[in-house]
Design a protein around this motif. Structure first.
Motif, PDB file in Angstrom:
ATOM      1  N   GLY A 177      -6.161   8.370  -3.959  1.00  0.00           N
ATOM      2  CA  GLY A 177      -5.445   9.953  -3.502  1.00  0.00           C
ATOM      3  C   GLY A 177      -6.224  10.716  -3.522  1.00  0.00           C
ATOM      4  N   GLN A 178      -7.110  11.197  -3.600  1.00  0.00           N
ATOM      5  CA  GLN A 178      -8.052  12.024  -3.158  1.00  0.00           C
ATOM      6  C   GLN A 178      -8.912  12.207  -2.011  1.00  0.00           C
ATOM      7  N   CYS A 235       0.964  -0.851  -0.262  1.00  0.00           N
ATOM      8  CA  CYS A 235      -0.206   0.161  -0.300  1.00  0.00           C
ATOM      9  C   CYS A 235       1.124   1.446  -0.111  1.00  0.00           C
ATOM     10  N   PHE A 236       1.631   1.224   0.758  1.00  0.00           N
ATOM     11  CA  PHE A 236       2.725   2.207   0.769  1.00  0.00           C
ATOM     12  C   PHE A 236       3.315   2.698  -0.667  1.00  0.00           C
ATOM     13  N   GLY A 275      -2.123   9.164   2.401  1.00  0.00           N
ATOM     14  CA  GLY A 275      -2.079   9.434   0.443  1.00  0.00           C
ATOM     15  C   GLY A 275      -3.215  10.589   0.074  1.00  0.00           C
ATOM     16  N   ASP A 276      -3.208  11.302   0.166  1.00  0.00           N
ATOM     17  CA  ASP A 276      -4.273  11.698  -0.199  1.00  0.00           C
ATOM     18  C   ASP A 276      -3.140  13.459  -0.262  1.00  0.00           C
ATOM     19  N   ALA A 306      -6.526   0.574  -1.667  1.00  0.00           N
ATOM     20  CA  ALA A 306      -6.760   1.957  -2.911  1.00  0.00           C
ATOM     21  C   ALA A 306      -7.212   2.489  -2.485  1.00  0.00           C
ATOM     22  N   THR A 307      -7.397   3.031  -1.379  1.00  0.00           N
ATOM     23  CA  THR A 307      -8.046   4.152  -0.254  1.00  0.00           C
ATOM     24  C   THR A 307      -6.885   5.594  -0.231  1.00  0.00           C
ATOM     25  N   LYS A 308      -5.534   4.897  -0.378  1.00  0.00           N
ATOM     26  CA  LYS A 308      -5.004   6.008  -0.441  1.00  0.00           C
ATOM     27  C   LYS A 308      -4.010   6.139  -1.529  1.00  0.00           C
TER      28      LYS A 308
END
Ligand SMILES: *Cc1c(COP(=O)(O)O)cnc(C)c1O
Length: 390
Positions: free
Chosen positions: A212-213, A185-186, A337-338, A206-208
């Protein structure tokens, strides 16, 4: 086949569901729970898997298939299955692979909810987990038992931003006939492909950075065909599948993954370099800083260093809390990850109730701050952290 292989960015953009009779350019959203059959024979053949097609969106859906196909191409995987969240991917993968009486060897620094699965729920199914410390990888072999099924790890780790040698883990797995399962994930598939280094299954939230938003949740597991087949059979029965809407959002996001992650990494390296020079900062951890203890391994297995920077403020828990309260622009949030930079101080917030030994094993020190570096102008990010440190 080789000459047909396109670059990462091109695959991310040009992998698309088949165009409909409307000749749309952008892939439509297939919000449908079921699909129709021409006659009884087609329905029979489809359910008997003699015919490959979508039957019901708990099993598969065009938007979800497109998302999975992209991730498979990006990771160099044979097959995959997408889930409603990263934890649904982690849990369903474990539930498929493990039987009562099995044993798992995991790195001690794993995502909090994953650790919760190991400690709260594994015992009730008579599944045991042993942990190796991030800095004592040589201990792994002594933890392996006759009933060990797989080695599990994340790299870079959360929140300590430590790096594990994927190739070294894979060599141990091959020697003892174990599977290697990596939560990637990272790094995202743009920065690191664990399958290249010998992993059997790769999991993503995939949330991160994939989204990405900060909009939707999602998860995906990719890897060996025969393992994914088992995960698919478990999941189509138990229902943790990704929604078509989230798949549509996420597949669009993947189109810009490379360009976004490039910029995240550029900002993160600039911030990490700045922090190293600040008098109130004891240490900084970022995989692509020369001072990172595993810099060489990070360089070997990652394209760039990722968007997470960890550092220790002088003065322990109180200083960490004061720093967090002094932040003006960056967000205090549990996500990462935003596009927006997010700052957390685990010791006084997310891990405030955790036992000191568990915190230490997870790589969390009293003054440690974790920054998920966003896409704002890097000068504004540095300015905010600087005024909070000062
Ligand atoms: C967030 C995260 C997860 C869980 O993902 P969700 O989408 O929040 O369920 C798993 N592993 C890692 C490393 C994460 O950062």
């Amino acid at each position: 086949m080789k000459e047909n292989k396109k670059h990462f960015e091109t695959e991310a953009i040009r992998t698309q569901s088949e165009t409909t009779q409307f000749s749309e350019h952008s892939v439509p959203l297939y919000l449908t729970s079921g699909f129709v059959f021409d006659d009884a024979e087609e329905m029979r053949a489809s359910f008997a898997e003699e015919k490959q097609r979508d039957l019901y969106s708990r099993y598969s859906n065009p938007n979800v298939n497109e998302f999975v196909d992209k991730v498979c191409l990006m990771e160099g995987a044979e097959a995959g299955f997408a889930f409603a969240s990263g934890m649904a991917a982690v849990f369903s993968t474990f539930a498929t692979l493990l039987n009562a009486g099995d044993h798992v060897v995991s790195c001690s620094s794993v995502f909090g909810a994953t650790h919760g699965l190991f400690t709260k729920y594994f015992p009730k199914w008579n599944i045991e987990c042993s942990y190796f410390n991030i800095n004592e990888v040589e201990d792994i072999e002594s933890l392996i038992k006759p009933n060990t099924k797989f080695i599990y790890a994340e790299t870079p780790t959360n929140p300590g931003v430590d790096v594990l040698d994927l190739e070294a883990l894979s060599i141990i797995c091959k020697k003892h006939n174990l599977l290697l399962v990596i939560d990637n994930c990272f790094a995202t598939p743009y920065l690191q492909n664990p399958i290249k280094f010998g992993a059997d299954l790769v999991i993503h939230s995939a949330t991160k950075l994939m989204d990405g938003q900060g909009r939707v949740l999602g998860g995906v597991t990719v890897g060996k065909k025969e393992l994914i087949r088992e995960i698919y059979l478990f999941s189509r029965l138990t229902g943790p599948s990704m929604s078509p809407f989230n798949a549509w959002v996420l597949s669009k996001s993947l189109e810009t993954l490379a360009i976004r992650v490039d910029k995240h990494c550029e900002n993160a390296l600039k911030l990490a370099t700045y922090l190293e020079s600040h008098p109130k900062v004891k240490w900084v951890k970022y995989p692509f800083l020369k001072s990172h203890p595993k810099y060489d391994i990070a360089k070997k297995q990652m394209r760039l260093g990722g968007n997470i920077v960890a550092f220790e403020v002088e003065g322990g828990i109180e200083a960490g809390r004061t720093f967090l309260d002094a932040i003006k622009m960056c967000s205090l949030s549990a996500n990462l990850g935003d596009t927006r930079t997010i700052v957390t101080h685990p010791a006084s917030t997310t891990h405030a109730k955790v036992e000191p030994e568990v915190k230490a094993a997870a790589g969390i020190s009293d003054g440690m701050v974790r920054v998920s570096v966003g896409l704002e102008h890097v000068d504004d990010i540095i300015k905010d952290l600087k005024q909070a440190l000062d």
